[in-house]
Design a protein around this motif. Structure first.
Motif, PDB file in Angstrom:
ATOM      1  N   UNK A 138      36.741  33.973  56.592  1.00 30.44           N
ATOM      2  CA  UNK A 138      36.366  34.512  55.295  1.00 30.44           C
ATOM      3  C   UNK A 138      36.777  33.701  54.265  1.00 30.44           C
ATOM      4  N   UNK A 139      35.806  33.340  53.180  1.00 33.93           N
ATOM      5  CA  UNK A 139      36.262  32.659  52.123  1.00 33.93           C
ATOM      6  C   UNK A 139      36.273  33.628  50.892  1.00 33.93           C
ATOM      7  N   UNK A 140      37.393  33.462  50.065  1.00 35.92           N
ATOM      8  CA  UNK A 140      37.851  34.387  48.981  1.00 35.92           C
ATOM      9  C   UNK A 140      37.606  33.827  47.750  1.00 35.92           C
ATOM     10  N   UNK A 141      37.358  34.132  46.897  1.00 34.52           N
ATOM     11  CA  UNK A 141      37.023  33.582  45.430  1.00 34.52           C
ATOM     12  C   UNK A 141      38.505  33.051  44.661  1.00 34.52           C
ATOM     13  N   UNK A 142      39.459  33.692  45.123  1.00 31.87           N
ATOM     14  CA  UNK A 142      40.935  33.361  44.425  1.00 31.87           C
ATOM     15  C   UNK A 142      41.834  33.638  45.580  1.00 31.87           C
ATOM     16  N   UNK A 143      43.043  32.997  45.331  1.00 35.16           N
ATOM     17  CA  UNK A 143      44.150  33.090  46.691  1.00 35.16           C
ATOM     18  C   UNK A 143      44.877  34.585  46.469  1.00 35.16           C
ATOM     19  N   UNK A 144      44.736  35.221  45.068  1.00 37.62           N
ATOM     20  CA  UNK A 144      45.010  36.607  45.095  1.00 37.62           C
ATOM     21  C   UNK A 144      44.142  37.474  45.959  1.00 37.62           C
ATOM     22  N   UNK A 184      42.465  36.325  48.655  1.00 32.92           N
ATOM     23  CA  UNK A 184      42.590  36.174  50.116  1.00 32.92           C
ATOM     24  C   UNK A 184      44.003  37.028  50.405  1.00 32.92           C
ATOM     25  N   UNK A 185      44.925  36.958  49.593  1.00 37.14           N
ATOM     26  CA  UNK A 185      46.297  37.818  49.950  1.00 37.14           C
ATOM     27  C   UNK A 185      45.698  39.309  50.219  1.00 37.14           C
ATOM     28  N   UNK A 186      45.136  39.654  49.264  1.00 39.24           N
ATOM     29  CA  UNK A 186      44.768  41.232  49.400  1.00 39.24           C
ATOM     30  C   UNK A 186      43.708  41.373  50.542  1.00 39.24           C
ATOM     31  N   UNK A 187      43.086  40.494  51.070  1.00 37.89           N
ATOM     32  CA  UNK A 187      42.148  40.761  52.271  1.00 37.89           C
ATOM     33  C   UNK A 187      43.089  40.689  53.440  1.00 37.89           C
ATOM     34  N   UNK A 188      44.241  39.602  53.566  1.00 42.00           N
ATOM     35  CA  UNK A 188      44.855  39.537  54.705  1.00 42.00           C
ATOM     36  C   UNK A 188      45.925  40.831  54.753  1.00 42.00           C
ATOM     37  N   UNK A 189      46.232  41.411  53.792  1.00 43.36           N
ATOM     38  CA  UNK A 189      46.781  42.805  53.696  1.00 43.36           C
ATOM     39  C   UNK A 189      45.913  43.795  54.361  1.00 43.36           C
ATOM     40  N   UNK A 190      44.820  44.050  53.691  1.00 40.90           N
ATOM     41  CA  UNK A 190      44.008  45.291  53.879  1.00 40.90           C
ATOM     42  C   UNK A 190      43.045  45.287  55.171  1.00 40.90           C
ATOM     43  N   UNK A 191      42.632  43.765  55.361  1.00 38.85           N
ATOM     44  CA  UNK A 191      41.707  43.963  56.776  1.00 38.85           C
ATOM     45  C   UNK A 191      42.580  43.496  57.967  1.00 38.85           C
ATOM     46  N   UNK A 239      52.156  41.879  56.989  1.00 37.00           N
ATOM     47  CA  UNK A 239      53.230  42.050  56.078  1.00 37.00           C
ATOM     48  C   UNK A 239      53.020  41.000  55.049  1.00 37.00           C
ATOM     49  N   UNK A 240      53.971  41.241  53.955  1.00 40.17           N
ATOM     50  CA  UNK A 240      53.978  40.228  52.727  1.00 40.17           C
ATOM     51  C   UNK A 240      54.588  39.221  53.375  1.00 40.17           C
ATOM     52  N   UNK A 241      55.604  39.218  54.262  1.00 39.25           N
ATOM     53  CA  UNK A 241      56.329  38.021  54.950  1.00 39.25           C
ATOM     54  C   UNK A 241      55.201  37.404  55.719  1.00 39.25           C
TER      55      UNK A 241
END
Length: 156
Positions: free
Chosen positions: A42-48, A50-57, A61-63
């Motif tokens: 998945x391509x996100x519009x912003x790095x932030x 993408x981070x939210x996607x990795x956490x939620x989907x 972990x944050x690490x």
């Protein structure tokens, strides 16, 4: 505080228009592949985002997220001046926590002029605008910019 207004600016890859250097820099990360999820593509519009996607989907972990997406690739900020505080809504980055706190008010609609719609980077700038441009009395300026009041104009 400057918003970095230089606009309009255009992405040299896709031609998309931006009005802030920082917004264009965040957008360019899409073309560099820095906003593509390595797990699902998945391509996100912003790095932030993408981070939210990795956490939620993907429930990382944050690490784990920091390992996959190190420091948001803040190349728009010169080395040695890296920002430590990033807005989780738009990706803007700041060196000082209070600058990020001021910036978040922008997302809440707290820095928009209820008279003309102009948007400011801080409540202080909005207050100055209301006083100097619209010639509102001090009590009305305070009433329209109190942080515990609902966003928008004060009731009449």
């Amino acid at each position: 505080m400057s918003l970095g207004l230089k606009g309009p600016l255009f992405c040299d890859v896709c031609g998309r228009k931006y009005f802030h250097v920082s917004s264009l820099a965040l957008h360019k990360k899409v073309h560099e592949g820095l906003t593509t999820c390595v797990i699902c593509g998945k391509v996100s519009s912003k790095v932030a985002n993408l981070r939210r996607h990795l956490e939620n989907s993907h429930k990382l972990s944050q690490e784990e997220i920091r390992r996959l997406v190190p420091s948001a690739g803040l190349s728009a900020v010169p080395e040695g001046e890296r920002c430590r505080y990033q807005c989780d809504l738009c990706g803007h980055v700041y060196r000082r926590r209070d600058s990020l706190t001021d910036h978040r008010l922008h997302h809440l609609g707290r820095t928009a002029c209820h008279v003309c719609g102009a948007v400011y980077s801080t409540v202080r700038s909005l207050r100055r605008h209301l006083r100097d441009v619209h010639r509102l009395p001090a009590d009305e300026v305070r009433r329209n910019t109190e942080l515990d009041a609902p966003a928008g104009p004060a009731p009449l």
